[in-house]
Design a protein around this motif. Structure first.
Motif, PDB file in Angstrom:
ATOM      1  N   GLN A 116       0.855  -1.184   0.000  1.00  0.00           N
ATOM      2  CA  GLN A 116       0.000   0.000   0.000  1.00  0.00           C
ATOM      3  C   GLN A 116       0.887   1.228   0.000  1.00  0.00           C
ATOM      4  OE1 GLN A 116      -3.441   0.614   0.322  1.00  0.00           O
ATOM      5  NE2 GLN A 116      -3.859  -1.555  -0.078  1.00  0.00           N
ATOM      6  N   ARG A 117       0.395   2.262  -0.659  1.00  0.00           N
ATOM      7  CA  ARG A 117       1.101   3.541  -0.637  1.00  0.00           C
ATOM      8  C   ARG A 117       0.789   4.249   0.684  1.00  0.00           C
ATOM      9  NH1 ARG A 117       0.634   8.015  -5.299  1.00  0.00           N
ATOM     10  NH2 ARG A 117       1.424   9.755  -4.090  1.00  0.00           N
ATOM     11  N   ILE A 118       1.819   4.796   1.318  1.00  0.00           N
ATOM     12  CA  ILE A 118       1.644   5.446   2.623  1.00  0.00           C
ATOM     13  C   ILE A 118       2.148   6.886   2.553  1.00  0.00           C
ATOM     14  CG2 ILE A 118       2.270   5.364   5.093  1.00  0.00           C
ATOM     15  CD1 ILE A 118       0.691   2.884   4.226  1.00  0.00           C
ATOM     16  N   ASP A 119       1.210   7.851   2.789  1.00  0.00           N
ATOM     17  CA  ASP A 119       1.624   9.257   2.774  1.00  0.00           C
ATOM     18  C   ASP A 119       1.395   9.948   4.115  1.00  0.00           C
ATOM     19  OD1 ASP A 119       2.552   9.408   0.096  1.00  0.00           O
ATOM     20  OD2 ASP A 119       0.477   9.367  -0.598  1.00  0.00           O
ATOM     21  N   SER A 120       0.862   9.216   5.084  1.00  0.00           N
ATOM     22  CA  SER A 120       0.601   9.836   6.385  1.00  0.00           C
ATOM     23  C   SER A 120       0.505   8.746   7.443  1.00  0.00           C
ATOM     24  CB  SER A 120      -0.728  10.597   6.339  1.00  0.00           C
ATOM     25  OG  SER A 120      -1.786   9.654   6.171  1.00  0.00           O
ATOM     26  N   ALA A 121       0.529   9.174   8.713  1.00  0.00           N
ATOM     27  CA  ALA A 121       0.390   8.214   9.819  1.00  0.00           C
ATOM     28  C   ALA A 121      -0.980   7.544   9.743  1.00  0.00           C
ATOM     29  CB  ALA A 121       0.565   8.934  11.148  1.00  0.00           C
ATOM     30  N   ASP A 122      -1.989   8.303   9.287  1.00  0.00           N
ATOM     31  CA  ASP A 122      -3.336   7.720   9.154  1.00  0.00           C
ATOM     32  C   ASP A 122      -3.353   6.615   8.104  1.00  0.00           C
ATOM     33  OD1 ASP A 122      -4.392   9.215  11.069  1.00  0.00           O
ATOM     34  OD2 ASP A 122      -5.440  10.644   9.756  1.00  0.00           O
ATOM     35  N   ASP A 123      -2.727   6.901   6.942  1.00  0.00           N
ATOM     36  CA  ASP A 123      -2.621   5.867   5.886  1.00  0.00           C
ATOM     37  C   ASP A 123      -2.034   4.598   6.475  1.00  0.00           C
ATOM     38  OD1 ASP A 123      -3.488   7.576   3.953  1.00  0.00           O
ATOM     39  OD2 ASP A 123      -1.533   7.817   2.949  1.00  0.00           O
ATOM     40  N   LEU A 124      -1.010   4.800   7.313  1.00  0.00           N
ATOM     41  CA  LEU A 124      -0.289   3.646   7.856  1.00  0.00           C
ATOM     42  C   LEU A 124      -1.200   2.815   8.756  1.00  0.00           C
ATOM     43  CD1 LEU A 124       2.231   1.964   8.273  1.00  0.00           C
ATOM     44  CD2 LEU A 124       3.037   3.613   9.946  1.00  0.00           C
ATOM     45  N   SER A 125      -1.884   3.468   9.690  1.00  0.00           N
ATOM     46  CA  SER A 125      -2.712   2.647  10.592  1.00  0.00           C
ATOM     47  C   SER A 125      -3.855   1.995   9.822  1.00  0.00           C
ATOM     48  CB  SER A 125      -3.207   3.436  11.808  1.00  0.00           C
ATOM     49  OG  SER A 125      -3.636   4.693  11.411  1.00  0.00           O
ATOM     50  N   ARG A 126      -4.403   2.699   8.824  1.00  0.00           N
ATOM     51  CA  ARG A 126      -5.483   2.109   8.015  1.00  0.00           C
ATOM     52  C   ARG A 126      -4.969   0.894   7.220  1.00  0.00           C
ATOM     53  NH1 ARG A 126      -6.561   6.270   4.649  1.00  0.00           N
ATOM     54  NH2 ARG A 126      -6.624   7.779   6.322  1.00  0.00           N
ATOM     55  N   SER A 127      -3.795   1.036   6.620  1.00  0.00           N
ATOM     56  CA  SER A 127      -3.275  -0.024   5.740  1.00  0.00           C
ATOM     57  C   SER A 127      -2.817  -1.258   6.498  1.00  0.00           C
ATOM     58  CB  SER A 127      -2.105   0.497   4.906  1.00  0.00           C
ATOM     59  OG  SER A 127      -2.537   1.574   4.130  1.00  0.00           O
ATOM     60  N   LEU A 128      -2.405  -1.048   7.766  1.00  0.00           N
ATOM     61  CA  LEU A 128      -1.887  -2.191   8.532  1.00  0.00           C
ATOM     62  C   LEU A 128      -2.923  -3.303   8.643  1.00  0.00           C
ATOM     63  CD1 LEU A 128       0.203  -1.010  11.601  1.00  0.00           C
ATOM     64  CD2 LEU A 128       0.891  -2.617   9.817  1.00  0.00           C
ATOM     65  N   ALA A 129      -4.178  -2.915   8.780  1.00  0.00           N
ATOM     66  CA  ALA A 129      -5.243  -3.911   8.907  1.00  0.00           C
ATOM     67  C   ALA A 129      -5.290  -4.795   7.663  1.00  0.00           C
ATOM     68  CB  ALA A 129      -6.569  -3.207   9.126  1.00  0.00           C
ATOM     69  N   GLY A 130      -5.185  -4.176   6.495  1.00  0.00           N
ATOM     70  CA  GLY A 130      -5.261  -4.927   5.241  1.00  0.00           C
ATOM     71  C   GLY A 130      -4.006  -5.742   4.959  1.00  0.00           C
ATOM     72  N   ILE A 131      -2.857  -5.136   5.194  1.00  0.00           N
ATOM     73  CA  ILE A 131      -1.581  -5.808   4.868  1.00  0.00           C
ATOM     74  C   ILE A 131      -1.272  -6.887   5.908  1.00  0.00           C
ATOM     75  CG2 ILE A 131       0.929  -5.428   4.714  1.00  0.00           C
ATOM     76  CD1 ILE A 131      -0.494  -4.347   2.263  1.00  0.00           C
ATOM     77  N   GLY A 132      -1.657  -6.618   7.159  1.00  0.00           N
ATOM     78  CA  GLY A 132      -1.413  -7.590   8.233  1.00  0.00           C
ATOM     79  C   GLY A 132      -0.077  -7.349   8.919  1.00  0.00           C
ATOM     80  N   ILE A 133       0.083  -7.996  10.064  1.00  0.00           N
ATOM     81  CA  ILE A 133       1.305  -7.840  10.874  1.00  0.00           C
ATOM     82  C   ILE A 133       1.996  -9.203  10.960  1.00  0.00           C
ATOM     83  CG2 ILE A 133       2.027  -7.511  13.289  1.00  0.00           C
ATOM     84  CD1 ILE A 133      -0.012  -5.187  13.342  1.00  0.00           C
ATOM     85  N   PRO A 134       3.316  -9.283  10.842  1.00  0.00           N
ATOM     86  CA  PRO A 134       4.262  -8.182  10.658  1.00  0.00           C
ATOM     87  C   PRO A 134       4.253  -7.623   9.231  1.00  0.00           C
ATOM     88  CG  PRO A 134       5.434 -10.278  10.685  1.00  0.00           C
ATOM     89  CD  PRO A 134       3.988 -10.585  10.962  1.00  0.00           C
ATOM     90  N   ILE A 171       6.076   2.961   1.301  1.00  0.00           N
ATOM     91  CA  ILE A 171       5.119   1.890   1.026  1.00  0.00           C
ATOM     92  C   ILE A 171       5.147   0.946   2.223  1.00  0.00           C
ATOM     93  CG2 ILE A 171       5.262   1.977  -1.510  1.00  0.00           C
ATOM     94  CD1 ILE A 171       6.934  -0.617  -1.334  1.00  0.00           C
ATOM     95  N   LEU A 172       3.984   0.326   2.430  1.00  0.00           N
ATOM     96  CA  LEU A 172       3.903  -0.697   3.467  1.00  0.00           C
ATOM     97  C   LEU A 172       3.716  -2.016   2.739  1.00  0.00           C
ATOM     98  CD1 LEU A 172       3.585  -1.199   6.599  1.00  0.00           C
ATOM     99  CD2 LEU A 172       1.133  -1.325   6.146  1.00  0.00           C
ATOM    100  N   GLU A 173       4.526  -3.004   3.062  1.00  0.00           N
ATOM    101  CA  GLU A 173       4.355  -4.299   2.403  1.00  0.00           C
ATOM    102  C   GLU A 173       4.350  -5.426   3.427  1.00  0.00           C
ATOM    103  OE1 GLU A 173       7.864  -3.829  -0.241  1.00  0.00           O
ATOM    104  OE2 GLU A 173       8.743  -5.508   0.851  1.00  0.00           O
ATOM    105  N   SER A 174       3.729  -6.540   3.052  1.00  0.00           N
ATOM    106  CA  SER A 174       3.715  -7.702   3.958  1.00  0.00           C
ATOM    107  C   SER A 174       5.128  -8.178   4.191  1.00  0.00           C
ATOM    108  CB  SER A 174       3.000  -8.891   3.324  1.00  0.00           C
ATOM    109  OG  SER A 174       1.737  -8.565   2.961  1.00  0.00           O
ATOM    110  N   LYS A 175       5.387  -8.649   5.396  1.00  0.00           N
ATOM    111  CA  LYS A 175       6.678  -9.292   5.646  1.00  0.00           C
ATOM    112  C   LYS A 175       6.555 -10.721   5.128  1.00  0.00           C
ATOM    113  CE  LYS A 175      10.368  -9.610   8.957  1.00  0.00           C
ATOM    114  NZ  LYS A 175      10.623 -10.966   9.421  1.00  0.00           N
TER     115      LYS A 175
END
Ligand code: ATP
Ligand code: MG
Length: 365
Positions: A116-134, A171-175
């Protein structure tokens, strides 16, 4: 011919060494005094944005190439408008921006980590749910040797990660859970002919490549070669290109491209019929490409931060030693050694001995 190289580090030095026997002359553009490649090429001291320095390089070059992917876009365009400039500037655009790079993989149907493309802290917290942890948060630009990225292990840690990378486009990507990391080096000539080296199996520590093993035949070869070929053809590429991949239970997953000769291909100097460096020189000059097959089993170890004495390395059977002549600094690549032999057990034995000299622990041996 006169060949200009942006960057005067060890890659430029090994390119020059590979081209000198064909009677070519090399000029490198690098701002640091006494750049590593200056032992075998004339150095123009200057920055890569400096028009005067670029003009000086062009005045003495029939063709210009580069040893690193962060060539300023304006400089690449300027050089390409006036001289033969290879690999194509477009390849730099993909390699400089992880978002464009991931989009390139998707458009060619090459599997890559969900992102996911990340341009803000909000983008990051929103995208984490979809991409998953870690997940891995990476700066879109200017990352190398694992710098400019951070693993996010919990939703709570996300804001810190965003701060740590300097609140810059990411960008945020799955580990990816991988069995091993591999890379493939391909080369495409001006007539469109292509050749691929045997896949190299790469071990990193702290984000830096520590050692590689290249078998003459690797189970991942065909799949890796197919993806590399798609990229070379799409970009109408000329020169050497490296594709880094994760080898997973589900098959290969592309990580990134490097539009240049690569550390994971240093073994080709002794271990392949034609080295990656010579093939890059051949490609950018429009010469026929050389055979890329392996001469046996090869293993390459980087000397990082410190370098052993030549006496110690060369006492190991089948070992070749490369000392870049750089002053030691923590995390700096100072040289490497390659073991090349016909026998896989001997290769592993040699590798273990070199790793000991490099104060490096083997992963599984
Ligand atoms: P280099 O320039 O040395 O190739 P880099 O800074 O450009 O590195 P990457 O190659 O993307 O960055 O990442 C460095 C290392 O971090 C990878 O080789 C791998 O070990 C690990 N890594 C990166 N992305 C992922 C991921 N999505 N899943 C698992 N591991 C990862
Ligand atoms: Mg990488």
């Amino acid at each position: 011919m006169n060949i200009g190289i942006l960057g005067g580090g060890q890659l430029a030095r090994m390119l020059a060494l590979a081209g000198i026997h064909l009677n070519h002359r090399f000029r490198v553009l690098d701002p640091s005094p006494g750049a590593c490649a200056a032992r075998v090429a004339k150095q123009i001291r200057g920055h890569w944005e400096d028009r005067n320095a670029l003009d000086q390089l062009m005045a003495t070059s029939d063709v210009v190439t580069f040893e690193f992917e962060n060539v300023p876009a304006n400089s690449a365009r300027y050089l390409a408008s006036q001289r033969a400039f290879f690999p194509p500037a477009q390849a730099l655009e993909f390699a400089q921006d992880r978002l464009c790079e991931k989009q390139l993989f998707s458009s060619l149907g090459i599997p890559a980590a969900p992102f996911q493309r990340i341009d803000s802290a909000d983008d990051l917290s929103r995208s984490l749910a979809g991409i998953g942890i870690p997940a891995v948060l990476k700066r879109r630009t200017l990352g190398y040797d694992g710098k400019g990225q951070v693993v996010i292990n919990s939703a709570k840690a996300a804001p810190d990660g965003w701060e740590q990378l300097g609140r810059t486009p990411c960008i945020l990507e799955s580990k990816i859970h991988f069995r091993r990391e591999v890379s493939i080096i391909g080369v495409r000539g001006q007539s469109g002919e292509m050749a691929f080296y045997p896949v190299s199996e790469n071990t990193h520590r702290d984000g830096i490549l520590r050692y590689c093993i290249a078998h003459p035949i690797d189970p991942a070869q065909n799949e890796a070669q197919h993806y590399c070929q798609l990229i070379l053809e799409h970009l109408q590429y000329v020169g050497v290109l490296t594709l880094e991949l994760f080898d997973t239970e589900q098959g290969l997953v592309a990580n990134e491209i490097a539009p240049r000769v690569h550390n994971s291909g240093h073994w080709t100097i002794e271990g392949a019929a034609t080295s990656q460096f010579e093939n890059h020189v051949r490609a950018i000059l429009g010469l026929p490409l050389g055979e890329t097959s392996a001469r046996g089993f090869s293993a390459m170890v980087n000397f990082i931060s410190t370098i052993p004495r030549a006496q110690e390395v060369l006492a190991i059977p089948d070992a070749s030693f490369h000392d870049y002549g750089k002053s030691p600094r923590p995390g700096r690549k100072l040289g490497h050694a390659t073991i090349c032999t016909q026998n896989s057990a001997r290769a592993i034995q040699g590798l273990t001995q070199v790793l000991r000299l490099a104060a490096e622990k083997p992963r599984t041996m």
